[in-house]
Design a protein around this motif. Structure first.
Motif, PDB file in Angstrom:
ATOM      1  N   ALA A 162       0.833  -1.204   0.000  1.00 39.52           N
ATOM      2  CA  ALA A 162       0.000   0.000   0.000  1.00 39.52           C
ATOM      3  C   ALA A 162       0.870   1.258   0.000  1.00 39.52           C
ATOM      4  N   HIS A 163       2.002   1.190   0.724  1.00 41.70           N
ATOM      5  CA  HIS A 163       2.926   2.319   0.738  1.00 41.70           C
ATOM      6  C   HIS A 163       3.473   2.578  -0.677  1.00 41.70           C
ATOM      7  N   HIS A 164       3.852   1.512  -1.362  1.00 40.04           N
ATOM      8  CA  HIS A 164       4.354   1.660  -2.733  1.00 40.04           C
ATOM      9  C   HIS A 164       3.272   2.203  -3.658  1.00 40.04           C
ATOM     10  N   HIS A 165       2.036   1.749  -3.453  1.00 39.72           N
ATOM     11  CA  HIS A 165       0.923   2.243  -4.268  1.00 39.72           C
ATOM     12  C   HIS A 165       0.709   3.738  -4.040  1.00 39.72           C
ATOM     13  N   ARG A 166       0.722   4.152  -2.767  1.00 41.58           N
ATOM     14  CA  ARG A 166       0.549   5.580  -2.468  1.00 41.58           C
ATOM     15  C   ARG A 166       1.675   6.405  -3.059  1.00 41.58           C
ATOM     16  N   ARG A 167       2.895   5.897  -2.971  1.00 41.99           N
ATOM     17  CA  ARG A 167       4.050   6.629  -3.517  1.00 41.99           C
ATOM     18  C   ARG A 167       3.926   6.785  -5.032  1.00 41.99           C
ATOM     19  N   ARG A 168       3.534   5.711  -5.716  1.00 42.83           N
ATOM     20  CA  ARG A 168       3.333   5.815  -7.177  1.00 42.83           C
ATOM     21  C   ARG A 168       2.219   6.796  -7.499  1.00 42.83           C
ATOM     22  N   LEU A 169       1.163   6.791  -6.697  1.00 43.79           N
ATOM     23  CA  LEU A 169       0.056   7.715  -6.917  1.00 43.79           C
ATOM     24  C   LEU A 169       0.514   9.160  -6.721  1.00 43.79           C
ATOM     25  N   HIS A 170       1.341   9.405  -5.701  1.00 44.88           N
ATOM     26  CA  HIS A 170       1.866  10.758  -5.468  1.00 44.88           C
ATOM     27  C   HIS A 170       2.786  11.187  -6.612  1.00 44.88           C
ATOM     28  N   LEU A 171       3.610  10.269  -7.105  1.00 42.07           N
ATOM     29  CA  LEU A 171       4.496  10.601  -8.234  1.00 42.07           C
ATOM     30  C   LEU A 171       3.701  10.860  -9.506  1.00 42.07           C
ATOM     31  N   PHE A 172       2.651  10.076  -9.736  1.00 43.05           N
ATOM     32  CA  PHE A 172       1.796  10.294 -10.903  1.00 43.05           C
ATOM     33  C   PHE A 172       1.091  11.643 -10.816  1.00 43.05           C
ATOM     34  N   THR A 173       0.612  11.983  -9.611  1.00 45.38           N
ATOM     35  CA  THR A 173      -0.024  13.284  -9.407  1.00 45.38           C
ATOM     36  C   THR A 173       0.968  14.413  -9.662  1.00 45.38           C
ATOM     37  N   LEU A 174       2.201  14.246  -9.193  1.00 42.05           N
ATOM     38  CA  LEU A 174       3.239  15.251  -9.439  1.00 42.05           C
ATOM     39  C   LEU A 174       3.485  15.419 -10.930  1.00 42.05           C
ATOM     40  N   LEU A 175       3.570  14.323 -11.656  1.00 39.01           N
ATOM     41  CA  LEU A 175       3.774  14.395 -13.107  1.00 39.01           C
ATOM     42  C   LEU A 175       2.621  15.120 -13.793  1.00 39.01           C
ATOM     43  N   LEU A 176       1.388  14.801 -13.412  1.00 35.24           N
ATOM     44  CA  LEU A 176       0.230  15.479 -14.005  1.00 35.24           C
ATOM     45  C   LEU A 176       0.254  16.972 -13.714  1.00 35.24           C
ATOM     46  N   ARG A 177       0.624  17.334 -12.497  1.00 35.02           N
ATOM     47  CA  ARG A 177       0.654  18.758 -12.134  1.00 35.02           C
ATOM     48  C   ARG A 177       1.758  19.500 -12.884  1.00 35.02           C
ATOM     49  N   LEU A 179      -7.227  16.865   0.997  1.00 32.13           N
ATOM     50  CA  LEU A 179      -7.889  16.124  -0.071  1.00 32.13           C
ATOM     51  C   LEU A 179      -9.053  16.914  -0.650  1.00 32.13           C
ATOM     52  N   LEU A 180      -9.855  17.527   0.218  1.00 30.71           N
ATOM     53  CA  LEU A 180     -10.980  18.330  -0.255  1.00 30.71           C
ATOM     54  C   LEU A 180     -10.489  19.563  -1.000  1.00 30.71           C
ATOM     55  N   PHE A 181      -9.453  20.217  -0.484  1.00 33.03           N
ATOM     56  CA  PHE A 181      -8.868  21.385  -1.146  1.00 33.03           C
ATOM     57  C   PHE A 181      -8.393  21.022  -2.549  1.00 33.03           C
ATOM     58  N   ASP A 182      -7.630  19.936  -2.651  1.00 27.14           N
ATOM     59  CA  ASP A 182      -7.100  19.524  -3.953  1.00 27.14           C
ATOM     60  C   ASP A 182      -8.219  19.189  -4.919  1.00 27.14           C
ATOM     61  N   PHE A 183      -9.170  18.374  -4.486  1.00 30.44           N
ATOM     62  CA  PHE A 183     -10.234  17.934  -5.373  1.00 30.44           C
ATOM     63  C   PHE A 183     -11.105  19.100  -5.823  1.00 30.44           C
ATOM     64  N   ALA A 184     -11.510  19.948  -4.894  1.00 33.49           N
ATOM     65  CA  ALA A 184     -12.386  21.073  -5.240  1.00 33.49           C
ATOM     66  C   ALA A 184     -11.694  22.052  -6.181  1.00 33.49           C
ATOM     67  N   GLY A 212      -7.187  19.202 -19.918  1.00 35.54           N
ATOM     68  CA  GLY A 212      -7.200  17.747 -19.953  1.00 35.54           C
ATOM     69  C   GLY A 212      -6.370  17.131 -18.840  1.00 35.54           C
ATOM     70  N   PHE A 213      -5.175  17.659 -18.636  1.00 35.68           N
ATOM     71  CA  PHE A 213      -4.325  17.108 -17.579  1.00 35.68           C
ATOM     72  C   PHE A 213      -4.834  17.482 -16.191  1.00 35.68           C
ATOM     73  N   LEU A 214      -5.445  18.660 -16.063  1.00 38.59           N
ATOM     74  CA  LEU A 214      -6.025  19.025 -14.772  1.00 38.59           C
ATOM     75  C   LEU A 214      -7.251  18.162 -14.480  1.00 38.59           C
ATOM     76  N   ALA A 215      -8.007  17.801 -15.518  1.00 36.73           N
ATOM     77  CA  ALA A 215      -9.139  16.901 -15.326  1.00 36.73           C
ATOM     78  C   ALA A 215      -8.658  15.518 -14.888  1.00 36.73           C
ATOM     79  N   LEU A 216      -7.554  15.035 -15.470  1.00 41.94           N
ATOM     80  CA  LEU A 216      -6.973  13.765 -15.024  1.00 41.94           C
ATOM     81  C   LEU A 216      -6.519  13.850 -13.567  1.00 41.94           C
ATOM     82  N   THR A 217      -5.944  14.986 -13.214  1.00 41.60           N
ATOM     83  CA  THR A 217      -5.519  15.184 -11.825  1.00 41.60           C
ATOM     84  C   THR A 217      -6.729  15.174 -10.902  1.00 41.60           C
ATOM     85  N   ALA A 218      -7.829  15.761 -11.345  1.00 42.24           N
ATOM     86  CA  ALA A 218      -9.050  15.748 -10.535  1.00 42.24           C
ATOM     87  C   ALA A 218      -9.559  14.324 -10.338  1.00 42.24           C
ATOM     88  N   LEU A 219      -9.417  13.489 -11.353  1.00 44.90           N
ATOM     89  CA  LEU A 219      -9.800  12.081 -11.191  1.00 44.90           C
ATOM     90  C   LEU A 219      -8.934  11.397 -10.133  1.00 44.90           C
TER      91      LEU A 219
END
Length: 189
Positions: free
Chosen positions: A27-42, A109-114, A163-170
């Motif tokens: 789960a830690h590795h999954h969260r880390r990959r998710l954070h890195l993917f979010t960083l790339l999208l941003r 999480l709410l700040f980022d998503f909204a 498009g990339f911000l919409a992916l980040t919102a997902l």
């Protein structure tokens, strides 16, 4: 019992380093990959939005200032670029600190998503307005000095940022849904 407003403790890299004999969980590795993917999208969102701002600001003939839609394209993409830069810095902080967030996690999480949602819609609206005016100018035969080409590039870059911000919102929506269903960072699968 852990606080529902935890901010980085419990399962992050910091706790894994406190117990060196315990390897990080999947789960830690999954969260880390998710954070890195979010960083790339941003980062990509920031690049496209900044490019749209630069291209829009350099349109010279006819003056883009007389078109309200191109003012909107400029302002919306400038806001998206500034927000993406802020969130990029927050993502880097989160990665470097092992998952700690700037705000308590539910608020973050709410700040980022909204904000991802709101700014994505704003970028889409600006792109649509800019595309309509660019088409109208092209149809009227007023394309001179590369205006239409620059306008099309600015609109395309703004829509790519959307498009990339919409992916980040997902992605942030996924993170928020996971938090709301479990009450923590723990993955449900």
């Amino acid at each position: 019992m852990a606080s529902p407003l935890h901010n980085g403790e419990g399962g992050g890299a910091a706790s894994a380093s406190a117990h060196p004999s315990t390897p990080p969980s999947p789960a830690h590795h999954h969260r880390r990959r998710l954070h890195l993917f979010t960083l790339l999208l941003r980062l990509v969102t920031f690049g496209f939005a900044l490019t749209a701002v630069i291209v829009t600001a350099t349109i010279s003939s006819p003056s883009w200032l007389r078109f309200h839609s191109f003012r909107f394209v400029l302002a919306a993409n400038a806001i998206v670029a500034a927000y993406s830069l802020f969130e990029t810095c927050a993502s880097v902080y989160q990665i470097l600190t092992g998952g700690a967030t700037l705000f308590p996690e539910p608020m973050q999480l709410l700040f980022d998503f909204a904000h991802d949602q709101a700014f994505a819609y704003m970028a889409m609206a600006a792109g649509a307005a800019g595309a309509a005016d660019a088409r109208r100018v092209r149809g009227g035969g007023a394309c001179e000095g590369g205006f239409c080409v620059q306008a099309d590039i600015a609109v395309a870059m703004g829509l790519a940022a959307f498009g990339f911000l919409a992916l980040t919102a997902l992605v942030t929506g996924y993170r928020m849904a996971g938090y709301l269903t479990t009450g923590s960072r723990q993955e449900t699968w």
